[in-house]
Design an enzyme around this catalytic site. Structure first.
Site, PDB file in Angstrom:
ATOM      1  N   HIS A 108       0.812  -1.224   0.000  1.00  0.00           N
ATOM      2  CA  HIS A 108       0.000   0.000   0.000  1.00  0.00           C
ATOM      3  C   HIS A 108       0.840   1.266   0.000  1.00  0.00           C
ATOM      4  O   HIS A 108       0.344   2.339   0.334  1.00  0.00           O
ATOM      5  CB  HIS A 108      -0.961  -0.013   1.201  1.00  0.00           C
ATOM      6  CG  HIS A 108      -1.942  -1.140   1.144  1.00  0.00           C
ATOM      7  ND1 HIS A 108      -2.602  -1.606   2.265  1.00  0.00           N
ATOM      8  CD2 HIS A 108      -2.361  -1.913   0.115  1.00  0.00           C
ATOM      9  CE1 HIS A 108      -3.404  -2.607   1.916  1.00  0.00           C
ATOM     10  NE2 HIS A 108      -3.269  -2.823   0.615  1.00  0.00           N
ATOM     11  N   GLY A 126      -1.285  -9.653  12.477  1.00  0.00           N
ATOM     12  CA  GLY A 126      -1.782  -8.321  12.805  1.00  0.00           C
ATOM     13  C   GLY A 126      -2.596  -7.682  11.710  1.00  0.00           C
ATOM     14  O   GLY A 126      -2.536  -6.464  11.501  1.00  0.00           O
TER      15      GLY A 126
END
Ligand code: BV8
Ligand code: ZN
Length: 256
Positions: A127, A196
């Protein structure tokens, strides 16, 4: 700090370490949860970055076009937080894990740059990176070491387009080479750790599924359950910053 893990978890660690020793190709996908213990708010937790807003309200081209000042205020606020934090033991453990396997790649959805700061070398930033700037129109890179004033957003010297953070917004394509390599590595993994991440943002969330489809052992480390938990071979419900150093210690104990 002494961390007491449940007996199940200790037993799972032994089995995971055995599998790690047998694996040649290890792939890790991380999300905002690995940076939580560094003090970086996650996206969807109660204290989440999205707390005041919805992702669609901020991390999109439309949001930037309609309210570039608000979007830059949000990114400057996040850049400030990230500039004040350090990698946590989970980041360092992942950097050390990279040296244990014949082939290792770390794929991250995070834009905070903490994996590289902890020493990870082969990192795929799906990203983008919050500390990089680029032009909204022609995507030319723009100096990263300048403070962006939301009331006077700089424009691209090449085309006059507004400068934006070099991250992937919702509705935007990921960099082709990066996502293709991420799929390729996931399909060839012997062991795949999903750590996570809430496993809801695509296409990142399809990488562990790709690994599982290609017979990899899938290990999820998350303080909560996710849509991926049912498919994981192991779901370790522990904070990654505490669990990963313990896993690594155990791995090295057996290696010696
Ligand atoms: C694209 C950069 C299309 C910006 C980000 C409906 C169904 C499926 C998909 C879609 C859909 N509608 C729209 C889509 C597509 C959309 C998407 O997936 N939306 C989701 C919300 C449904 N995806 C996109 O738009 C992507 N592009 O699809 O393009 C396209 C196709 C063709 C042509 C043109 C376009 C682009 C997605 C990228 C968006 N950018 N970030 C920025 O950061 O500002 S996403 C953002 O979410 C971050 O990158 C973040 O990393 C990512 C994922 O979130 P997580 O990392 O998982 O963080 P989260 O807070 O959610 O979870 C944290 C987890 O950690 C929790 O589970 C928690 O329990 C755990 N945890 C907390 N503490 C700990 C812990 N675990 C362990 N230890 C701890 N201590
Ligand atoms: Zn430009």
């Amino acid at each position: 700090m002494v961390v007491y893990l449940g007996s199940t978890t200790m037993d799972m660690i032994d089995r995971i370490v055995q599998l790690m020793h047998r694996a040649k190709r290890c792939v890790v996908l991380t999300g905002a949860g690995v940076s939580a213990e560094s003090g970086v708010p996650t996206f969807r937790g109660s204290e989440g970055l999205w707390g005041k807003f919805k992702p669609e309200e901020l991390a999109t081209v439309d949001a930037f076009l309609s309210n570039p000042k608000l979007v830059w205020e949000w990114y400057n606020w996040r850049r400030k937080i990230i500039g004040e934090v350090e990698p946590n033991p989970g980041h360092y453990a992942l950097a050390e894990m990279e040296t244990l396997f014949e082939h290792f790649v770390l794929i991250t959805q995070n834009v905070d740059g903490l994996h590289r700061r902890a020493g990870s070398q082969d990192v795929l930033e799906l990203h983008g990176n919050i500390n990089r700037n680029k032009c909204l129109e022609c995507a030319s890179r723009f100096p990263d070491d300048i403070e962006i004033n939301p009331d006077n957003i700089p424009v691209c010297p090449q085309c006059g387009g507004k400068i934006r953070p070099d991250v992937v917004w919702f509705g935007e394509m990921l960099d082709g080479n990066t996502i293709n390599r991420a799929y390729d590595e996931s399909a060839k993994a012997d062991i795949f750790f999903s750590i996570g991440t809430s496993a809801i943002v695509h296409p990142a969330a399809s990488l562990p599924v790709e690994a599982k489809r290609s017979e990899a052992t899938l290990i999820e480390i998350n303080v909560d359950k996710t849509p991926l938990s049912y498919a994981a071979d192991f779901h370790i419900e522990e904070p990654s910053g505490q669990f990963l150093p313990i896993l690594l210690e155990k791995y090295k104990e057996i290696a010696s």
